[in-house]
Enzyme design. Structure first.
Site, PDB file in Angstrom:
ATOM      1  N   LYS A 153      15.712 -12.467 -60.377  1.00 31.64           N
ATOM      2  CA  LYS A 153      14.775 -13.389 -61.035  1.00 31.64           C
ATOM      3  C   LYS A 153      15.448 -14.712 -61.370  1.00 31.64           C
ATOM      4  O   LYS A 153      14.860 -15.779 -61.221  1.00 31.64           O
ATOM      5  CB  LYS A 153      14.219 -12.727 -62.295  1.00 31.64           C
TER       6      LYS A 153
ATOM      7  N   HIS B  53      20.841 -16.795 -69.339  1.00 34.94           N
ATOM      8  CA  HIS B  53      20.077 -15.559 -69.524  1.00 34.94           C
ATOM      9  C   HIS B  53      20.795 -14.704 -70.562  1.00 34.94           C
ATOM     10  O   HIS B  53      22.021 -14.590 -70.534  1.00 34.94           O
ATOM     11  CB  HIS B  53      19.991 -14.768 -68.213  1.00 34.94           C
TER      12      HIS B  53
ATOM     13  N   ASP C  76      10.998  -6.570 -57.493  1.00 33.05           N
ATOM     14  CA  ASP C  76      11.632  -6.173 -58.761  1.00 33.05           C
ATOM     15  C   ASP C  76      10.574  -5.748 -59.775  1.00 33.05           C
ATOM     16  O   ASP C  76      10.772  -4.790 -60.521  1.00 33.05           O
ATOM     17  CB  ASP C  76      12.462  -7.323 -59.349  1.00 33.05           C
TER      18      ASP C  76
ATOM     19  N   ARG D 180      11.115   2.130 -63.017  1.00 36.55           N
ATOM     20  CA  ARG D 180      12.344   2.542 -63.739  1.00 36.55           C
ATOM     21  C   ARG D 180      12.026   2.828 -65.196  1.00 36.55           C
ATOM     22  O   ARG D 180      12.528   3.780 -65.783  1.00 36.55           O
ATOM     23  CB  ARG D 180      13.406   1.441 -63.637  1.00 36.55           C
TER      24      ARG D 180
ATOM     25  N   SER E  64      18.268  -6.614 -60.723  1.00 37.19           N
ATOM     26  CA  SER E  64      16.971  -7.003 -61.260  1.00 37.19           C
ATOM     27  C   SER E  64      17.057  -8.367 -61.963  1.00 37.19           C
ATOM     28  O   SER E  64      16.288  -9.294 -61.671  1.00 37.19           O
ATOM     29  CB  SER E  64      16.515  -5.908 -62.240  1.00 37.19           C
TER      30      SER E  64
HETATM   31  N1  URA Z   1      16.048  -6.899 -67.754  1.00 38.74           N
HETATM   32  C1  URA Z   1      15.620  -7.035 -66.482  1.00 38.74           C
HETATM   33  O1  URA Z   1      15.040  -8.036 -66.119  1.00 38.74           O
HETATM   34  N2  URA Z   1      15.859  -6.016 -65.635  1.00 38.74           N
HETATM   35  C2  URA Z   1      16.501  -4.899 -66.002  1.00 38.74           C
HETATM   36  O2  URA Z   1      16.689  -4.035 -65.181  1.00 38.74           O
HETATM   37  C3  URA Z   1      16.915  -4.774 -67.331  1.00 38.74           C
HETATM   38  C4  URA Z   1      16.687  -5.798 -68.193  1.00 38.74           C
END
Ligand code: URA
Length: 442
Positions: A187, A82, A161, A168, A183
């Site tokens: 995922k 990621h 999320d 957010r 967050s």
């Molecule tokens: N990317 C995400 O998936 N979540 C965040 O909070 C910030 C960047």
């Protein structure tokens, strides 16, 4: 449980317990709470923070709010990467087929561009026909068959999320390290991984520009991964200038294919190999980083990685001829301009945020998730900080759909690339490695 009690406690600097986080995230996924209360809690977290246990519990609750890929019985290690994102970061596109060609399963789940940062999904969708919207069952079947799928986040993954991230974004509470870490990891860990490599960017174009904060984000995410039984390594990489030459969508696919053909810019190749090597070591198909790099280089010299990319593109409905003839298959911008230096000197800065905003001005990026993206436009950035240039040296080419785009693109290159007399200290491409055992400067 009343949400007002959690808001009050967090506002006053208290802790929320593991069972309360679980109930909270279940409630978020079921849309049980009004948005004004969720927003108030997010703002309280923004100012008061979360400790390690709370961050993990929030992540775990968000992870459990949705489905997960299950690769038990696959007979192959499952590892992903990621990136926290930037300008010109196309690494996932060459990396996934290289690692998959080494026998490691890569269920790569990526995002779309937003603001100045680009997104792997938009880049992939510049390949005619390419479908990134696979269901979890389809993605799983493709990973079992080909060792890799290049997909977007489905609604089935971490729905709590999804709700909290959207709030957010609308309440100026994105930039809280525990919220970001929970967050991202909710995922990633839903992919059923046996290992995860994080590319945490630092510098002017990064989501987290200051090194100290980026290191804290990396450490927080590595701690979550390790605690969840998913060995996690982070490399801190430079986003003080764009990565590689190509910045845009189709133009980045072309550069990714160049990498798989053994060419491409040295910085992009190096970041790809460094992240890929960590993935192979985590997957235990290589004993050390040196052996892993040789395996990855071999996938390029033998053409196996390019062949893997062709198979993935074909499986996801894209035109596989793109790997042989990218320029003939990818959408091309009708207008191009080479912008040259108007003075001699040393390139001081190549501002990634300015170029990222320039891609939006050309029509190739987004300010809201609803915007559509023109895949053909962008830049080829031909200089780096520290380069000595003469008057007339090419700085960048602008790829645009019309004369107005060319004018906007040229203005953007002139703003992004500053030329002066001072010698420039270039930050390292990869500065630190963060693991469960600690942080090492490289
Ligand atoms: N990317 C995400 O998936 N979540 C965040 O909070 C910030 C960047």
């Amino acid at each position: 449980m009343h949400l007002i009690d959690l808001i009050t406690r967090k506002r006053d600097g208290g802790r929320i317990t593991v069972s309360e986080w679980r109930e909270f995230t279940e409630g978020v996924a079921l849309a049980r709470y009004p948005e004004y209360q969720l927003s108030a809690l997010l703002m309280a977290i923004f100012f008061r923070g979360l400790d390690g246990e709370e961050t993990y519990a929030l992540m775990d609750g968000m992870l459990r709010s949705g489905g997960r890929l299950d690769f038990s019985g696959l007979g192959r290690p499952v590892v992903d990467k990621h990136s926290t994102g930037g300008v010109g970061d196309k690494v996932s596109i060459p990396l996934a087929p290289m690692v998959a060609a080494c026998g490691v399963a890569v269920p790569m789940m990526s995002g779309r561009g937003l603001g100045h940062t680009g997104g792997t999904l938009d880049k992939l969708e510049s390949i005619p026909g390419f479908n990134t919207r696979l269901s979890m069952a389809e993605a799983k079947a493709q990973v079992e068959r080909l060792g890799c799928a290049l997909i977007g986040q489905t609604g089935e993954i971490a729905p709590a999320d999804k709700t909290l991230y959207a709030l957010r974004d609308a309440t100026a509470t994105v930039e809280a390290i525990p919220l970001i870490a929970a967050s991202i990891m909710s995922k990633k860990l839903a992919e059923g991984l046996g290992g995860l490599v994080l590319d945490v960017k630092t510098g002017a174009g990064a989501f987290m520009p200051q090194l100290e904060r980026a290191l804290t984000l990396a450490t927080t995410m590595v701690d979550i991964g390790e605690r969840c039984g998913c060995p996690t390594v982070a490399l801190m990489t430079c986003m003080d200038h764009p990565l590689g030459v190509a910045c845009g969508n189709a133009v980045e696919i072309e550069e990714s294919i160049d990498i798989l053909r053994g060419g491409g810019p040295a910085d992009t190749r190096e970041v790809t190999l460094a992240l890929g090597a960590e993935m192979l070591v985590l997957a235990r198909v290589a004993d050390d980083i040196g052996a892993a790099r040789s395996m990855l280089e071999d996938t390029i010299t033998t053409g196996r990685a390019l062949e893997k990319l062709r198979q993935i593109i074909e499986a996801q409905g894209g035109d596989p001829r793109v790997v042989d003839d990218p320029q003939g298959v990818l959408p091309r911008a009708p207008e191009q301009l080479l912008v040259v230096a108007s003075q001699a000197g040393i390139v001081q800065r190549v501002e990634p945020r300015v170029l990222g905003r320039g891609i939006i001005a050309l029509g190739g990026g987004r300010t809201t998730m609803e915007d559509t993206v023109d895949p053909s436009v962008g830049f080829r950035v031909l200089v780096r900080p520290g380069a000595h240039v003469s008057r007339g040296t090419p700085l960048a080419s602008v790829l645009a759909r019309d004369a107005a785009g060319i004018a906007a693109g040229e203005a953007c290159v002139r703003e992004a690339v500053s030329i002066g007399d001072a010698e420039v200290t270039v930050p390292p491409l990869i500065s630190h490695r963060v693991t469960g055992a600690g942080t090492e400067a490289l």
